[in-house]
Design an enzyme around this catalytic site. Sequence first.
Site, PDB file in Angstrom:
ATOM      1  N   ASP A   1      90.022 -14.144  77.931  1.00 32.74           N
ATOM      2  CA  ASP A   1      89.472 -14.947  77.652  1.00 32.74           C
ATOM      3  C   ASP A   1      88.666 -16.044  76.625  1.00 32.74           C
ATOM      4  OD1 ASP A   1      86.846 -17.460  78.326  1.00 32.74           O
ATOM      5  OD2 ASP A   1      85.589 -15.704  78.174  1.00 32.74           O
TER       6      ASP A   1
ATOM      7  N   ASN B   1      88.925 -21.655  88.167  1.00 34.33           N
ATOM      8  CA  ASN B   1      89.560 -22.166  87.164  1.00 34.33           C
ATOM      9  C   ASN B   1      90.128 -23.097  87.823  1.00 34.33           C
ATOM     10  OD1 ASN B   1      90.949 -19.365  85.111  1.00 34.33           O
ATOM     11  ND2 ASN B   1      88.966 -21.015  84.982  1.00 34.33           N
TER      12      ASN B   1
ATOM     13  N   ARG C   1      80.268 -10.196  81.090  1.00 30.42           N
ATOM     14  CA  ARG C   1      80.272 -10.952  82.451  1.00 30.42           C
ATOM     15  C   ARG C   1      81.927 -10.388  83.007  1.00 30.42           C
ATOM     16  NH1 ARG C   1      78.919 -16.125  80.973  1.00 30.42           N
ATOM     17  NH2 ARG C   1      80.998 -16.456  80.442  1.00 30.42           N
TER      18      ARG C   1
HETATM   19  C1  FPP Z   1      90.564 -18.615  79.293  1.00 30.26           C
HETATM   20  O1  FPP Z   1      90.491 -19.200  78.372  1.00 30.26           O
HETATM   21  C2  FPP Z   1      91.851 -18.251  79.682  1.00 30.26           C
HETATM   22  C3  FPP Z   1      92.882 -18.823  81.183  1.00 30.26           C
HETATM   23  C4  FPP Z   1      92.219 -19.640  81.563  1.00 30.26           C
HETATM   24  C5  FPP Z   1      93.421 -17.930  81.426  1.00 30.26           C
HETATM   25  C6  FPP Z   1      94.280 -17.108  80.632  1.00 30.26           C
HETATM   26  C7  FPP Z   1      95.799 -17.899  80.476  1.00 30.26           C
HETATM   27  C8  FPP Z   1      96.010 -17.505  79.802  1.00 30.26           C
HETATM   28  C9  FPP Z   1      96.271 -16.363  78.527  1.00 30.26           C
HETATM   29  C10 FPP Z   1      97.532 -18.548  79.330  1.00 30.26           C
HETATM   30  C11 FPP Z   1      98.925 -18.406  80.766  1.00 30.26           C
HETATM   31  C12 FPP Z   1      99.174 -17.280  81.034  1.00 30.26           C
HETATM   32  C13 FPP Z   1     100.607 -16.690  80.901  1.00 30.26           C
HETATM   33  C14 FPP Z   1     100.685 -15.942  81.452  1.00 30.26           C
HETATM   34  C15 FPP Z   1     101.239 -17.707  80.793  1.00 30.26           C
HETATM   35  P1  FPP Z   1      89.410 -19.978  78.520  1.00 30.26           P
HETATM   36  O2  FPP Z   1      90.004 -21.738  78.522  1.00 30.26           O
HETATM   37  O3  FPP Z   1      88.092 -19.826  79.588  1.00 30.26           O
HETATM   38  O4  FPP Z   1      88.780 -20.898  76.645  1.00 30.26           O
HETATM   39  P2  FPP Z   1      87.331 -20.702  76.570  1.00 30.26           P
HETATM   40  O5  FPP Z   1      86.687 -20.071  77.487  1.00 30.26           O
HETATM   41  O6  FPP Z   1      87.106 -20.630  75.346  1.00 30.26           O
HETATM   42  O7  FPP Z   1      87.677 -22.123  77.586  1.00 30.26           O
END
Ligand code: FPP
Length: 277
Positions: free
Chosen positions: A37, A85, A212
């Site tokens: 995250d 997501n 969480r």
């Molecule tokens: C949370 O960041 C992360 C995700 C949406 C999922 C994880 C995705 C990656 C690590 C990139 C792609 C992975 C691969 C394997 C190619 P967020 O957008 O929720 O962060 P925030 O809470 O700070 O907005």
Amino acid sequence: MIPVGTLRIGELTAEERAVYSKLIPERIPEHVAIIMDGNGRWAGHQSLKRFVGHQQGAKAVQLVTETASRIGLPWLTLYAFSLENNLRRPRAEVSFLMRLLRTYLESNLQRMMDNNVRMRYIGRIHELPPEVQEKMHWAEEATARNTGTTLTLALNYGGRSELVDAFRGLAAEMQSRNISPARISEEDIHRHLYTAHMPDPDLLIRTSGEMRLSNYLLWQVAYTEIFVTDRLWPDFRGLHLLEAIADFQRRERRYGGLGEGCGEVEEDPERIKIVAS
Ligand code: FPP
């Protein structure tokens, strides 16, 4: 537990080696799950667009996986894309994440082979775009004979929907074999989970400080130790994985039993008078 002979610690960085050398090799967890995250916040802190955070997040995935493979961690399961997501993010971000995943698999395949990493997936994969599924199957096939860390990406994944899918599978099996509901066991439910082939996580890491579970591996984390770090996922490295494992090794897992310092056990419980409060 992992035989010490399988460790390739020579390839760890000096900082990683310093933490690794203090670990108890027989108590390296078998399965680490991570809620990645903070990609968006990482980008925001640097006045960059969210997609740059996801790109850096993908780099962190590769680096952390390589450290996992070097210490002989058998199972690493990363929450890469939740059902929520998929439903709640802007379409442009979802489609960027899908493209990033394809590119990630294509450009990191050789590194996965070099590191003996096997790719697997959990989630409602059949709902992902066909070209993404194709690349995923390609990487899974290509790495199928690797014997090191199994990197499982949870994609279009939700813990509750996994349970719904498991119960549907189990109900169909019961119906076809005419089994009574009274005979359902925990083992039967486990057999129908996406994770039926792997042990439950010993350690769950969450980055970016949120306390969480976010619908992740709800059945499987019943006895899992939880480690939350304020570090944002794009800044998370193998070193931090090792630090989380060191913290895990300092804990006492009791699975509902008694541990050291839990008070003396009364030999004859019948003698104890219970006073109404
Ligand atoms: C949370 O960041 C992360 C995700 C949406 C999922 C994880 C995705 C990656 C690590 C990139 C792609 C992975 C691969 C394997 C190619 P967020 O957008 O929720 O962060 P925030 O809470 O700070 O907005």
